[in-house]
Motif scaffolding. Structure first.
Motif, mmCIF file in Angstrom:
data_model
loop_
_atom_site.group_PDB
_atom_site.id
_atom_site.type_symbol
_atom_site.label_atom_id
_atom_site.label_comp_id
_atom_site.label_asym_id
_atom_site.label_seq_id
_atom_site.Cartn_x
_atom_site.Cartn_y
_atom_site.Cartn_z
ATOM 1 N N LEU A 91 -47.530 134.578 -4.158
ATOM 2 C CA LEU A 91 -46.134 135.040 -4.215
ATOM 3 C C LEU A 91 -45.640 135.374 -2.805
ATOM 4 N N PRO A 92 -44.332 135.245 -2.559
ATOM 5 C CA PRO A 92 -43.811 135.635 -1.238
ATOM 6 C C PRO A 92 -44.176 137.093 -0.936
ATOM 7 N N ILE A 93 -44.680 137.320 0.266
ATOM 8 C CA ILE A 93 -45.155 138.664 0.620
ATOM 9 C C ILE A 93 -44.036 139.688 0.524
ATOM 10 N N LYS A 94 -42.836 139.273 0.880
ATOM 11 C CA LYS A 94 -41.717 140.219 0.852
ATOM 12 C C LYS A 94 -41.406 140.641 -0.594
ATOM 13 N N PHE A 95 -41.541 139.698 -1.514
ATOM 14 C CA PHE A 95 -41.321 140.019 -2.924
ATOM 15 C C PHE A 95 -42.369 141.049 -3.380
ATOM 16 N N CYS A 96 -43.623 140.792 -3.003
ATOM 17 C CA CYS A 96 -44.695 141.730 -3.381
ATOM 18 C C CYS A 96 -44.416 143.113 -2.811
ATOM 19 N N ARG A 97 -43.905 143.145 -1.580
ATOM 20 C CA ARG A 97 -43.639 144.448 -0.950
ATOM 21 C C ARG A 97 -42.511 145.197 -1.653
ATOM 22 N N VAL A 98 -41.536 144.449 -2.139
ATOM 23 C CA VAL A 98 -40.442 145.104 -2.879
ATOM 24 C C VAL A 98 -41.016 145.765 -4.134
ATOM 25 N N ILE A 99 -41.873 145.022 -4.845
ATOM 26 C CA ILE A 99 -42.493 145.583 -6.065
ATOM 27 C C ILE A 99 -43.337 146.805 -5.684
#
Lengths: 395, 296
Positions: free
Chosen positions: B261-269
């Motif tokens: 998954l895009p790292i930025k997406f993971c960071r948002v979660i």
């Protein structure tokens, strides 16, 4: 991140030369040291050098208005500097007027961005916390009534307020949920001791708390300006500060809570110091020359090092070297990647401790003990902040 | 707890329905039927209201008030991702001598997110992104009406297969009105422990509750959909241990489970499931903008 000057007594040509040489990008002016006309002149000079000017209203000091030993300087000459009855602050009835009066003065001075007044929080569980949050939550609305400028709410608190971890962190859960937040927050953390080298601000929890404030606000889109932060500047930058200010004497490098009351202390002029980035410390000019023979990294290898090569520079050059050094530190460690910046700064602190230890082994131990204590507190504070901010630094 | 489930024939006669309603689900004190109404096929809900006794603790009145609150929110929130009210207006009816609050909602076909997770198939980025966008829309809509859902979890999200409404959030039975009166009983907060924000497990939780509790539950749902791992609850765990972990243990970064998954997406979660509300998103527009960046 921007480096600002914290203006105080005896600026002479420090501000204009530092602005001309791009060592600072702005100035936080003090009405305690400047009457309205003088402050207005300063704003013009700063603008002429393309700098950003702010005025810290220092309204929280109005609590000392009736104190027999008050030391308020020119603050009493400012029209907004009055203190309503405490009951009106508790009920909130007086807050809109206090905000508007101060912002109106800043508007009339021609300032482009404003700093709103607030009370000082001594204890996170005190009624002042509620009053302070009330001020902050009403700041944006008040500024809209006065004009159309970006506004920073003041968050002034004593280091003891940060030491009450739960109460302190609760403040931020509340502050970040304000429906109409201010554009920014101007943070001032007050020390109870006047000793600079052994300042009680260099306590791991206080450092972590100050970083936490910057982090919690900035990740929620709120601009953060820090006053009186000096050697903590790079740590606050890592945590998300937009700007950090410090000045040219100890009272402008840390905010001492007792500064508005006269004390019997006097004394000699402090020695001229050099900020060594490798040591993350202020050292005397003579020590600078001696230390760099043993540890060459003590010299920053920046243009203003030249001021220190022969004899003690004057205070203007001292201030310029300080700002230049802090600016270089922030450029090195304050990128947008906090997960990388934290371990990098931790390594820097470890190395600074090693340098001091090496110097002490060579008998060059002037200030070593106090600086080592401070650096260890910074290192511990950085680790504690990482935990509080729930940041994963291992990827 | 059991309660008398109304007989479909009684319901048909009382409401003058053309066909016999079909019992499809029971939960809490609510029995749900699919029924042909003037608005088409709808979900008919009957909430059991026990008789008031001399020594009762106000439970009948509270249950009625909760059901009315759910109806009030559904009426107030204009959000496609929330279940909509049906054609039968809320009314108090007697079936076999027992009192019920009866109303209808749209009938949503499909499976819950919880059911889809039983297939052990991890959600794709596209599905996660769509689901998160939907949940943010729901949280925003409910919060702007001054309510909190308080029970966002995989069982309360339906996967519809409808392109313009792929996910629908249901069951606002324990929703909370900000600055209003608590309508749930007992000392602890209502809702499902597994998806409950840590601050709700602390004393005085009502003082700190805001939409960031719902955001936490939504993001934790996403985390589970992405990884098939609940970071705070191992199987056969007891609730005390789970509560302890919810309060004290940090979840592994989502990217550890889903490096695709895009790292930025993971960071948002990851950010939305932080323990302290101040560290989550206090501004949903910032969250939307961060999600938008990931989509681009």
């Amino acid at each position: 991140m921007k480096i600002f000057a914290q203006q105080g007594y005896g600026p002479k040509d420090k501000l204009t030369t530092a602005l001309s040489n791009s060592e600072i990008e702005g100035v936080i002016l003090s009405p305690r040291y400047l009457k309205p006309q003088k402050l207005s002149d300063q704003i013009e000079q700063i603008a002429a050098h393309n700098g950003q000017a702010y005025m810290d209203p220092e309204w929280h000091a109005a609590i000392h208005l009736s104190h027999p030993m008050s030391n308020l300087g020119n603050l009493e000459t400012w029209s907004y500097f009055t203190m309503p009855r405490r009951g009106q602050l508790i009920s909130g009835a007086a807050i809109p007027k206090v905000l508007e009066n101060s912002l109106q003065v800043q508007k009339e001075l021609g300032l482009q961005e404003w700093i709103a007044p607030n009370v000082l929080i001594d204890n996170a569980d005190s009624i002042e916390t509620g009053i302070s949050l009330n001020f902050i939550s009403r700041t944006k609305e008040a500024s809209k009534r006065v004009g159309n400028a970006q506004v920073f709410a003041t968050l002034a608190l004593s280091r003891d307020a940060i030491l009450n971890t739960k109460g302190f962190q609760d403040i931020f859960d509340a502050l970040t949920s304000i429906p109409t937040p201010p554009d920014g927050v101007y943070i001032v953390v007050g020390s109870t001791s006047s000793s600079e080298l052994r300042s009680d601000l260099y306590h791991p929890q206080v450092i972590a708390g100050w970083m936490y404030m910057n982090y919690a606000l900035s990740i929620n889109g709120i601009r953060v300006m820090n006053g009186y932060c000096h050697l903590l500047t790079p740590l606050l930058g890592i945590a998300g500060a937009e700007s950090c200010a410090s000045g040219w004497h100890s009272g402008l490098r840390q905010f001492v809570l007792g500064r508005y009351v006269k004390t019997s202390s006097g004394g000699r002029q402090p020695a001229i110091h050099y900020i060594s980035n490798a040591l993350l410390s202020r050292i005397r000019q003579t020590d600078y020359l001696a230390f760099k023979r043993v540890v060459p990294e003590v010299a920053n290898s920046l243009p203003n090092d030249v001021f220190y090569n022969s004899s003690e520079p004057d205070r203007t050059l001292e201030a310029r070297q300080s700002w230049e050094a802090l600016s270089a530190l922030t450029q090195a460690y304050c990128s947008n990647d906090i997960e990388r910046n934290i371990p990098d700064m931790d390594n820097h602190l470890t190395q600074a401790i090693q340098f001091w230890t090496k110097l002490a082994n060579f008998g060059l131990n002037n200030g070593a003990e106090a600086n080592l204590e401070r650096l260890r507190a910074m290192k511990e504070g950085l680790a504690l902040f990482t935990k509080w901010a729930e940041i994963s630094v291992d990827g | 707890m059991t309660f008398p489930i109304p007989d479909p024939e009684d319901i048909r006669k009382t409401l003058a329905l053309p066909d016999l309603p079909v019992h499809i689900d029971t939960g809490g004190f609510k029995a749900v039927y699919s029924a042909q109404t003037s608005g088409g096929m709808e979900a008919l809900k009957t909430v059991f209201i026990p008789q008031k006794k001399d020594n009762d603790d106000g439970e009948p009145a509270q249950r009625m008030a909760r059901a009315k609150r759910e109806i009030e929110i559904l009426g107030a929130c204009d959000c496609d991702a929330l279940v909509k009210l049906g054609s039968i207006e809320p009314q108090s009816l007697l079936f076999s001598g027992h009192q019920y609050l009866v109303y209808s909602e749209e009938l949503i076909s499909g499976s819950s997110v919880f059911e889809t997770l039983q297939s052990s198939q991890r959600y794709t980025f596209s599905e996660l992104s769509e689901l998160f966008g939907t949940l943010v829309q729901v949280i925003d809509s409910i919060a702007s009406c001054n309510y909190l859902h308080r029970d966002i979890k995989p069982k309360n999200i339906m996967v519809t297969g409808i392109s313009h409404r792929p996910y629908i959030v249901i069951d606002l039975g324990i929703a909370y009105k900000m600055h209003g009166t608590e309508l749930t009983q007992g000392g602890g907060p209502p809702g499902s422990l597994l998806y409950m924000a840590p601050e709700l497990l602390m004393p005085g939780y009502k003082d700190v509750m805001d939409f960031r509790c719902d955001l936490y539950s939504a993001a934790l749902t996403l985390y589970v959909c992405a990884s098939l791992i609940h970071p705070f609850a191992a199987d056969a765990d007891n609730s005390h241990a789970t509560a302890y972990r919810i309060i004290n243990q940090r979840a592994q970064p989502l990217s550890k489970h889903r490096p695709d998954l895009p790292i930025k997406f993971c960071r948002v979660i990851d950010r939305c499931i932080r323990k302290k509300p101040a560290l989550r998103y206090a501004n949903l527009n910032l969250l939307r903008s961060d999600l938008e960046e990931v989509r681009i």
